[in-house]
Scaffold this active site. Structure first.
Site, PDB file in Angstrom:
ATOM      1  CD  GLU A  36      -2.809  -1.270   2.372  1.00  0.00           C
ATOM      2  OE1 GLU A  36      -4.054  -1.304   2.333  1.00  0.00           O
ATOM      3  OE2 GLU A  36      -2.156  -1.418   3.433  1.00  0.00           O
TER       4      GLU A  36
ATOM      5  CD  GLU B 290      -3.136  -6.651   3.952  1.00  0.00           C
ATOM      6  OE1 GLU B 290      -2.614  -5.535   3.872  1.00  0.00           O
ATOM      7  OE2 GLU B 290      -3.259  -7.414   2.972  1.00  0.00           O
TER       8      GLU B 290
END
Length: 258
Positions: free
Chosen positions: A114, A134
């Site tokens: 990210e 995740e």
């Protein structure tokens, strides 16, 4: 004085922001996020810097969010102190006036990817892997992995990483447009510098304006970008000078539309 977690240095027209938590592969915790935010503010104020490189110290780029930093947070604190604050810091990076290049000398996973996605360009070394793992530990990408990443690379690519658990090798990421260049191990910083020098040689105001216009088209920051472009244009006019001079002299301005 404690060693800084994130540092900024200037090399001519190139600025270099370095994450300095090598023992944790530059994993991000709250102190790291705070240091990154402050460093980005410092970097943007460096008037002569035209291109910014974002890199990690040691063998890693960024291992993402430090699980130990958030695992014991309450749901409310996790939402506000971790997700919302991290989002704010990453938005700050995405909206720097200078073009940015992520230097991927190590894996970019989860929050690390990210972070790279918040940059304009990504240079990866051949051994690097990229992905959003995740969901394998019961959480979701929280720092724009399902938003900015989808806008930039497309929903299906993000699905493959976030839902399917795929980790892309650098060569695959290049073919999919997730990274822009792939180089041999140890060459990412040199490649990024060479690329940055070419970008820095272009018209700085035009480059910044082009970045803002692309951000508008991408839905990154339409309101702020529109007002910044308009304000910058007006600031170069004779009307602004006439208005400020008249204000100081307590007179009515004589605008010339020049």
């Amino acid at each position: 004085m404690a060693e800084r977690l994130v540092t900024f240095e200037q090399d001519g027209a190139i600025g270099i922001v370095t994450l300095r938590r090598a023992e944790k592969f530059n994993a991000l915790d709250i102190p790291m996020l705070r240091a990154l935010e402050a460093t980005l503010d410092e970097a943007e104020m460096a008037e002569d810097v035209r291109v910014m490189l974002i890199r990690g110290e040691g063998k890693g780029f960024c291992a993402g969010g430090d699980v130990e930093a958030w695992a014991q947070m309450s749901a409310a604190d996790f939402q506000v102190q971790w997700v919302r604050y991290g989002h704010r810091v990453f938005d700050r990076l995405a909206r720097l006036r200078q073009p940015t290049i992520a230097v991927l000398s190590g894996h970019a996973l989860g929050g690390g990817l990210e972070l790279a996605v918040a940059c304009d360009f990504r240079v990866a070394e051949t051994q690097v892997k990229l992905g959003f793992p995740e969901t394998s530990i019961g959480v979701v990408p929280g720092w724009s992995g399902t938003q900015r990443a989808v806008r930039r690379f497309g929903a299906q690519i993000v699905r493959r990483m976030a839902l399917g658990g795929e980790l892309f090798a650098a060569s695959d990421a290049l073919a999919l447009g997730v990274v822009d260049r792939v180089v041999e191990t140890g060459q990412a910083l040199a490649e990024a510098r060479t690329w940055a020098e070419k970008i820095a040689g272009r018209g700085p105001l035009a480059t910044e304006a082009a970045k803002l216009m692309i951000a508008v088209a991408e839905g990154e920051e339409s309101a702020a970008a529109t007002e910044a472009l308009a304000s910058g244009f007006v600031a170069l006019t004779g009307d602004l000078k006439a208005g400020v001079s008249a204000f100081k002299a307590k007179q009515k301005p004589a605008f010339s539309r020049s």
